[in-house]
Design an enzyme around this catalytic site. Structure first.
Site, PDB file in Angstrom:
ATOM      1  CG  ASN A 153      -0.458  -0.181   2.554  1.00 45.21           C
ATOM      2  OD1 ASN A 153       0.410  -1.486   2.525  1.00 45.21           O
ATOM      3  ND2 ASN A 153      -0.347   0.377   3.555  1.00 45.21           N
ATOM      4  CB  CYS A 327      -3.740   2.256   9.279  1.00 40.36           C
ATOM      5  SG  CYS A 327      -4.788   1.737   7.803  1.00 40.36           S
TER       6      CYS A 327
HETATM    7  N1  PMP Z   1      -4.620  -4.249   3.612  1.00 38.13           N
HETATM    8  C1  PMP Z   1      -4.165  -3.238   2.736  1.00 38.13           C
HETATM    9  C2  PMP Z   1      -2.919  -3.553   1.846  1.00 38.13           C
HETATM   10  C3  PMP Z   1      -4.750  -1.799   2.745  1.00 38.13           C
HETATM   11  O1  PMP Z   1      -4.199  -1.042   2.078  1.00 38.13           O
HETATM   12  C4  PMP Z   1      -5.939  -1.615   3.622  1.00 38.13           C
HETATM   13  C5  PMP Z   1      -6.464  -0.258   3.820  1.00 38.13           C
HETATM   14  N2  PMP Z   1      -5.577   0.836   4.247  1.00 38.13           N
HETATM   15  C6  PMP Z   1      -6.179  -2.725   4.283  1.00 38.13           C
HETATM   16  C7  PMP Z   1      -5.789  -4.027   4.157  1.00 38.13           C
HETATM   17  C8  PMP Z   1      -7.506  -2.412   4.995  1.00 38.13           C
HETATM   18  O2  PMP Z   1      -8.665  -2.362   4.319  1.00 38.13           O
HETATM   19  P1  PMP Z   1     -10.285  -2.036   5.154  1.00 38.13           P
HETATM   20  O3  PMP Z   1     -10.184  -0.677   4.748  1.00 38.13           O
HETATM   21  O4  PMP Z   1     -11.072  -2.474   3.956  1.00 38.13           O
HETATM   22  O5  PMP Z   1     -10.335  -2.642   6.287  1.00 38.13           O
END
Ligand code: PMP
Length: 382
Positions: A153, A327
């Site tokens: 990400n 996050c």
């Molecule tokens: N995995 C990855 C690689 C992400 O980029 C994200 C979102 N930032 C997530 C998991 C979590 O996804 P969600 O917002 O649908 O819980």
């Protein structure tokens, strides 16, 4: 605002919103009631499974809708660990060092709270690609699960998941393989029937490809057992109970349909190249720039600069960017992904992530470059 933070979330496109709206108002019924049956409110749920399955080339029966990738990732890691503990009294997991917190934190929670769960982290190269030789050394004949994300990400670097999965099966044919494909789905072509055929579980999330937040999916390969993570009513065959949400399902179905038209987007890739070329003169390093990447993502490392300050100043000028993972931004410590790539602690705070979407225009990128250049110069530490 010029929005250059599409890896954190994307805009719900007008056609996608339109597909959702009736299920909030005229057709709001519970899928399990007679009114729900009369209005056929379960239809978007099966459409969601079908459209998502088309996007990742698997069968609709292999898709379970969840609240998003965090839930999908938790489900796989927690259920597999519990199953392994019940069967053998122990559990060995291997996850890559650059996973999203929804994998890494679950793994460390399991290691801390469930006695006899062992977790090994597979390292990455300085380009942010998982080191397959090191992975081979970590997988054991008793490894229960290997989890390697499809694309990171923060860097957008695409991981050799097919190779990692084949390796896991070669060492232990009972070893299960999970891939968090949240950032890859809707951006690049994926095939669970072809190159990803050794992958048993795959997580994805609607809001990363212009769908609504709060809906995602877990692919569970046909014939592979995964105990439910949630217990309750019998929805989705009991695999994932909870009142179904036809509106969100209609949204992810439409988003998946639209995403198929924007996979492997060459225009985005050249937009990104023009951005990176223009910033080269500023002494910027493109992290993972030598590896295969998603077409939309660029993680830029500025020397002698704190990117948090830059991101705030860019926001004041109406540009949305981020330092990496949405996050973890806001926390003071540098990204675990950048550190895993061997960047030292003090330099790692200079990372700026730009993530484009098929909606991003050349003009927006040009305007961004014009604003970024003088801002970055003015914020350089003496
Ligand atoms: N995995 C990855 C690689 C992400 O980029 C994200 C979102 N930032 C997530 C998991 C979590 O996804 P969600 O917002 O649908 O819980």
């Amino acid at each position: 605002m010029i929005y250059l933070d599409n890896n954190s979330t994307t805009r719900v496109l007008p056609d996608i919103l339109d597909a959702m709206l009736p299920y909030f108002s005229t057709a709001f019924f519970n899928t399990t009631t007679l009114a729900g049956a009369l209005y056929d409110v379960a239809r978007p749920l099966s459409e969601a499974r079908e459209r998502v399955a088309e996007l990742i080339d698997c069968s609709a029966e292999e898709i379970i809708l969840t609240s998003g990738a965090t839930e999908s990732n938790n489900w796989v890691l927690q259920s597999i660990a519990r199953h392994s503990l019940r069967q053998t009294g122990k559990c060995h997991l291997v996850v890559s060092a650059i996973e999203h917190p929804s994998v890494l934190q679950v793994a460390s929670y399991l290691a801390e709270t469930e006695g006899r769960v062992e977790v090994d982290l597979a390292p990455v190269s300085c380009e942010g690609v998982i080191d397959l030789a090191a992975l081979r050394d970590l997988i054991r004949p008793d490894t229960a699960l290997v989890s390697v994300m499809l694309a990171n990400n923060e860097t957008g670097v695409i991981q050799p998941v097919a190779e990692a999965a084949a390796l896991a099966k070669e060492i232990n044919q009972d070893c299960l393989v999970h891939s968090d494909a949240t950032q890859a789905v809707g951006k690049i072509t994926l095939s669970l029937n072809d190159n990803l055929r050794d992958v048993d579980f795959l997580s994805l999330s609607g809001h990363k490809f212009h769908g609504p937040k709060g809906i995602g999916a877990l692919f569970i390969r046909s014939g592979v057992d995964l105990a439910p993570y949630l217990y309750g009513g019998g929805q989705q065959g009991g695999a994932r109970p909870g009142t179904e949400n036809p509106a969100l399902a209609a949204g992810i179905a439409k988003a998946a349909e639209i995403a198929t038209m924007h996979l492997d987007d060459r225009r985005l890739e050249s937009l990104r190249s023009s951005l990176e070329a223009a910033l080269c003169a500023l002494g910027v390093t493109v992290l993972g720039g030598g590896a295969r990447r998603l077409p939309n993502t660029s993680l830029l490392l500025f020397e002698d600069l704190d990117s948090e300050m830059l991101i705030h100043r860019l926001a004041e000028a109406d540009f949305a960017t981020s330092s990496g993972s949405a996050c973890t931004s806001g926390s003071d410590s540098p990204s675990h992904v950048v550190l895993a790539m061997g960047i030292n602690y003090s330099s790692a705070s200079g990372a700026l992530r730009i993530s484009l979407s098929h909606e991003t225009t050349q003009n927006e990128v040009s305007e961004f470059i014009d604003v970024l250049k003088p801002l970055a110069q003015s914020l350089k530490k003496p």
